[in-house]
Design an enzyme around this catalytic site. Structure first.
Site, PDB file in Angstrom:
ATOM      1  N   ASP A   1     134.224  55.073  76.855  1.00 26.04           N
ATOM      2  CA  ASP A   1     134.204  55.963  75.691  1.00 26.04           C
ATOM      3  C   ASP A   1     135.179  57.120  75.938  1.00 26.04           C
ATOM      4  OD1 ASP A   1     131.915  56.512  73.260  1.00 26.04           O
ATOM      5  OD2 ASP A   1     133.232  58.180  73.812  1.00 26.04           O
TER       6      ASP A   1
ATOM      7  N   ASN B   1     124.023  52.808  67.422  1.00 26.77           N
ATOM      8  CA  ASN B   1     123.838  53.503  66.157  1.00 26.77           C
ATOM      9  C   ASN B   1     124.220  52.564  65.027  1.00 26.77           C
ATOM     10  OD1 ASN B   1     123.051  56.049  67.242  1.00 26.77           O
ATOM     11  ND2 ASN B   1     125.175  56.423  67.823  1.00 26.77           N
TER      12      ASN B   1
ATOM     13  N   VAL C   1     131.884  55.145  64.037  1.00 31.05           N
ATOM     14  CA  VAL C   1     132.914  54.097  63.949  1.00 31.05           C
ATOM     15  C   VAL C   1     132.277  52.848  63.337  1.00 31.05           C
ATOM     16  CG1 VAL C   1     134.558  52.690  65.232  1.00 31.05           C
ATOM     17  CG2 VAL C   1     134.099  55.050  65.970  1.00 31.05           C
TER      18      VAL C   1
ATOM     19  N   HIS D   1     129.226  48.553  67.955  1.00 31.94           N
ATOM     20  CA  HIS D   1     129.438  48.855  69.375  1.00 31.94           C
ATOM     21  C   HIS D   1     128.112  49.226  69.999  1.00 31.94           C
ATOM     22  CE1 HIS D   1     130.130  52.434  66.913  1.00 31.94           C
ATOM     23  NE2 HIS D   1     129.608  53.145  67.900  1.00 31.94           N
TER      24      HIS D   1
HETATM   25  P1  5GP Z   1     129.035  56.132  67.220  1.00 32.35           P
HETATM   26  O1  5GP Z   1     128.694  57.541  66.842  1.00 32.35           O
HETATM   27  O2  5GP Z   1     129.760  55.412  66.119  1.00 32.35           O
HETATM   28  O3  5GP Z   1     127.851  55.366  67.736  1.00 32.35           O
HETATM   29  O4  5GP Z   1     129.990  56.224  68.478  1.00 32.35           O
HETATM   30  C1  5GP Z   1     131.381  56.126  68.397  1.00 32.35           C
HETATM   31  C2  5GP Z   1     131.916  56.394  69.779  1.00 32.35           C
HETATM   32  O5  5GP Z   1     133.272  56.019  69.810  1.00 32.35           O
HETATM   33  C3  5GP Z   1     131.862  57.868  70.193  1.00 32.35           C
HETATM   34  O6  5GP Z   1     131.090  58.004  71.385  1.00 32.35           O
HETATM   35  C4  5GP Z   1     133.321  58.236  70.406  1.00 32.35           C
HETATM   36  O7  5GP Z   1     133.524  59.115  71.488  1.00 32.35           O
HETATM   37  C5  5GP Z   1     133.979  56.898  70.632  1.00 32.35           C
HETATM   38  N1  5GP Z   1     135.372  56.838  70.213  1.00 32.35           N
HETATM   39  C6  5GP Z   1     135.884  57.271  69.032  1.00 32.35           C
HETATM   40  N2  5GP Z   1     137.214  57.043  68.979  1.00 32.35           N
HETATM   41  C7  5GP Z   1     137.530  56.455  70.169  1.00 32.35           C
HETATM   42  C8  5GP Z   1     138.768  55.981  70.713  1.00 32.35           C
HETATM   43  O8  5GP Z   1     139.832  56.051  70.111  1.00 32.35           O
HETATM   44  N3  5GP Z   1     138.708  55.422  71.944  1.00 32.35           N
HETATM   45  C9  5GP Z   1     137.539  55.310  72.655  1.00 32.35           C
HETATM   46  N4  5GP Z   1     137.607  54.758  73.866  1.00 32.35           N
HETATM   47  N5  5GP Z   1     136.364  55.755  72.171  1.00 32.35           N
HETATM   48  C10 5GP Z   1     136.362  56.322  70.941  1.00 32.35           C
END
Ligand code: 5GP
Length: 120
Positions: A33, A91, A100, A104
């Site tokens: 992440d 999530n 996103v 994931h």
């Molecule tokens: P969500 O809130 O959708 O469950 O988590 C999305 C995760 O994606 C977050 O922890 C965020 O830090 C991670 N994330 C967002 N953009 C990127 C990216 O460009 N690269 C990586 N490696 N992680 C990302």
């Protein structure tokens, strides 16, 4: 919710944006992440176009689902949390604050983790 093929993880899968890759196979990619919430924080994603855990669980093939789950112990070993323990978080949808819109699974560990939920 329709799949947005320009979401950031779709772009990582297409190689348009770099990632710190941990593991890859035919159906799955895992990477660190970018804003880690624990000392070890990886994300596992399916290569197929699924918006969320809800969508993946409803529509993915059995091969994709098996590959995804078989990847978990490989990734937890690679990030060094398989023995000490970890938390897996997916999530899904607005109430969860999913950012996103590509499914994931967060794998978090490397330290003692706090309470499961913060409802603030
Ligand atoms: P969500 O809130 O959708 O469950 O988590 C999305 C995760 O994606 C977050 O922890 C965020 O830090 C991670 N994330 C967002 N953009 C990127 C990216 O460009 N690269 C990586 N490696 N992680 C990302």
């Amino acid at each position: 919710m329709a799949y947005d093929s320009n979401n950031i993880f779709a772009r990582i899968l297409r190689g348009e944006i770099p990632c710190d890759k941990v593991y890859e196979d035919e159906h799955v990619l895992a990477f660190r992440d970018i804003r880690p919430q624990a000392r070890a924080h990886a994300l596992i994603i399916p290569k197929g176009a699924y918006v969320s855990l809800e969508d993946f669980s409803a529509r993915a093939s059995e091969a994709e689902i098996v590959a995804f789950h078989r990847a978990i112990p490989k990734v937890t070993a690679l990030i060094g949390v398989n023995v000490t323990g970890y938390r897996a978080i997916a999530n899904s949808g607005a109430d969860s604050h999913q950012e996103v819109p590509h499914y994931h699974l967060h794998l978090l560990g490397g330290q003692r983790l706090g309470p499961l939920l913060n409802l603030a």
